[in-house]
Write a protein that holds these residues in place. Structure first.
Motif, PDB file in Angstrom:
ATOM      1  N   ALA A  60      43.058  44.446  42.232  1.00 54.34           N
ATOM      2  CA  ALA A  60      42.504  43.255  40.997  1.00 54.34           C
ATOM      3  C   ALA A  60      42.990  41.796  41.622  1.00 54.34           C
ATOM      4  N   LYS A  61      44.386  41.568  41.333  1.00 52.66           N
ATOM      5  CA  LYS A  61      44.895  40.548  41.035  1.00 52.66           C
ATOM      6  C   LYS A  61      44.474  40.166  42.204  1.00 52.66           C
ATOM      7  N   ALA A  62      44.177  39.986  43.130  1.00 51.44           N
ATOM      8  CA  ALA A  62      44.126  39.723  45.045  1.00 51.44           C
ATOM      9  C   ALA A  62      42.358  39.249  44.577  1.00 51.44           C
ATOM     10  N   ALA A  63      42.213  40.041  44.415  1.00 52.08           N
ATOM     11  CA  ALA A  63      40.407  40.087  43.663  1.00 52.08           C
ATOM     12  C   ALA A  63      40.384  38.669  43.153  1.00 52.08           C
ATOM     13  N   ALA A  64      40.844  38.301  42.414  1.00 52.22           N
ATOM     14  CA  ALA A  64      40.728  37.215  41.541  1.00 52.22           C
ATOM     15  C   ALA A  64      41.220  36.295  41.291  1.00 52.22           C
ATOM     16  N   ARG A  68      38.146  32.807  41.707  1.00 53.30           N
ATOM     17  CA  ARG A  68      39.102  31.842  41.152  1.00 53.30           C
ATOM     18  C   ARG A  68      38.709  30.689  42.633  1.00 53.30           C
ATOM     19  N   ASP A  69      39.384  31.053  44.078  1.00 47.19           N
ATOM     20  CA  ASP A  69      39.116  30.064  44.150  1.00 47.19           C
ATOM     21  C   ASP A  69      37.432  29.534  45.091  1.00 47.19           C
ATOM     22  N   LYS A  75      31.288  28.346  36.324  1.00 43.88           N
ATOM     23  CA  LYS A  75      31.967  28.871  35.690  1.00 43.88           C
ATOM     24  C   LYS A  75      32.015  30.191  35.557  1.00 43.88           C
ATOM     25  N   LEU A  76      32.807  30.431  35.011  1.00 40.93           N
ATOM     26  CA  LEU A  76      33.188  32.670  35.353  1.00 40.93           C
ATOM     27  C   LEU A  76      32.429  32.986  33.903  1.00 40.93           C
ATOM     28  N   ARG A  77      30.780  33.099  33.801  1.00 49.27           N
ATOM     29  CA  ARG A  77      30.070  33.664  32.479  1.00 49.27           C
ATOM     30  C   ARG A  77      30.819  35.284  31.739  1.00 49.27           C
ATOM     31  N   GLY A  78      30.919  36.042  32.502  1.00 47.95           N
ATOM     32  CA  GLY A  78      31.901  37.473  32.271  1.00 47.95           C
ATOM     33  C   GLY A  78      32.004  37.983  33.549  1.00 47.95           C
ATOM     34  N   ILE A  79      33.218  39.534  32.975  1.00 50.23           N
ATOM     35  CA  ILE A  79      33.094  40.385  34.294  1.00 50.23           C
ATOM     36  C   ILE A  79      32.107  40.974  33.502  1.00 50.23           C
ATOM     37  N   LEU A 121      39.094  33.667  33.123  1.00 51.56           N
ATOM     38  CA  LEU A 121      37.513  33.632  31.542  1.00 51.56           C
ATOM     39  C   LEU A 121      37.970  32.335  30.876  1.00 51.56           C
ATOM     40  N   ARG A 122      39.789  32.345  30.414  1.00 50.86           N
ATOM     41  CA  ARG A 122      39.907  31.263  29.644  1.00 50.86           C
ATOM     42  C   ARG A 122      39.652  30.029  29.812  1.00 50.86           C
TER      43      ARG A 122
END
Length: 282
Positions: A60-64, A68-69, A75-79, A121-122
């Motif tokens: 999950a962290k690797a996917a994030a 991000r990169d 913008k990341l509207r949501g998940i 998201l923040r």
């Protein structure tokens, strides 16, 4: 390729998740399609496959980090936390490790993904970022022989409700989708799961529950033809992501709305008998 907004969707190999990806990309939204098997994601200029097993906090962290990169100026509207499995069987005899696996995927995994993506998201979201969970009418009405699944969805709804209130000061919107029967490959998997469950039950379980399990098997086999198309759930997910006033809970489809209403209005003894009668129709 960049667009103004992007969405991460988990569990996109088939069914509801795939339909959500198709709905978003059709409208020009960039989608990060998270799956365990990257080969299941169709090639599309707006869709980026992301390797993710939701039961792994490290993945999950690797996917994030990957998202991000890759966002660039988007913008990341949501998940949309859509990944999930269904485990059933008589609770009197069900293997406890299977119950733990049910919660690991349907609840703990959802929290792991949400924790991994909340910083993005923040930092790189709009003023009102969205978090959506695919739940089920089973979160309100628990049918027999799907106790682990219904319990996990009840827990998911409770978690989402707490999350919604915790994140409210920062403008986050949190929604859950609650469809009833949806025509997806999950019903083929459910039929296989019923057969596997029967094969592993002790003789006493078959003696007590064999007839009821056989009715459930027939009910599952017929359910796929009776369900709503996954595109209906995808429309609800789109509303939760982009509407100015998203709902906290979406009862998706007539069956879900009628089941929820009957559960609320009828005495529990009457409703319980109706549920058993419906299951025995198989």
């Amino acid at each position: 390729m960049t667009t103004s907004e992007a969405v991460l969707v988990t569990g996109t190999s088939t069914g509801i998740g795939r339909a959500i990806v198709e709905r978003l990309s059709r409208d020009g939204t960039r989608v990060f399609a998270a799956v365990r098997d990257l080969s299941t994601v169709d090639d599309h200029p707006l869709v980026t496959p992301v390797r993710l097993d939701v039961t792994s906090a490290a993945e999950a962290k690797a996917a994030a980090d990957l998202v991000r990169d890759a966002l660039g100026s988007s913008k990341l509207r949501g998940i949309v936390n859509n990944a999930g499995i269904g485990i059933g069987g008589p609770l009197e005899f069900i293997d406890l490790d299977e119950v733990r696996r049910q919660f690991e995927v349907n609840l703990i995994g959802q929290i792991a993904v949400t924790q991994a993506f909340l910083p993005i998201l923040r930092e790189q979201g709009p003023q009102d970022p969205r978090i959506v969970f695919t739940s089920s009418i089973g979160s309100r009405v628990a049918a027999p022989f799907v106790g682990p699944y219904s319990a996990s969805k009840h827990a998911l709804n409770g978690m989402a409700e707490s999350l919604r209130r915790e994140l409210l000061p920062w403008g986050f919107r949190v929604s859950v989708l609650e469809p009833a029967t949806v025509s997806t490959p999950i019903w083929d998997k459910a039929a296989e799961a019923v057969s596997t469950t029967v094969d592993t039950l002790p003789p006493r379980a078959i003696e007590l529950y064999g007839e009821a399990i056989e009715s459930s098997r027939k009910y599952v086999a017929a359910a796929n033809d009776a369900g709503i198309p996954p595109s209906v759930v995808a429309d609800a997910a789109h509303h939760a992501l982009f509407s100015r006033r998203p709902k906290a809970e979406y009862l998706v489809g007539t069956e879900a709305k009628m089941t929820a209403a009957a559960s609320s209005l009828l005495p529990f003894r009457v409703f319980d008998r109706l549920v058993l009668r419906e299951m025995r129709k198989g």
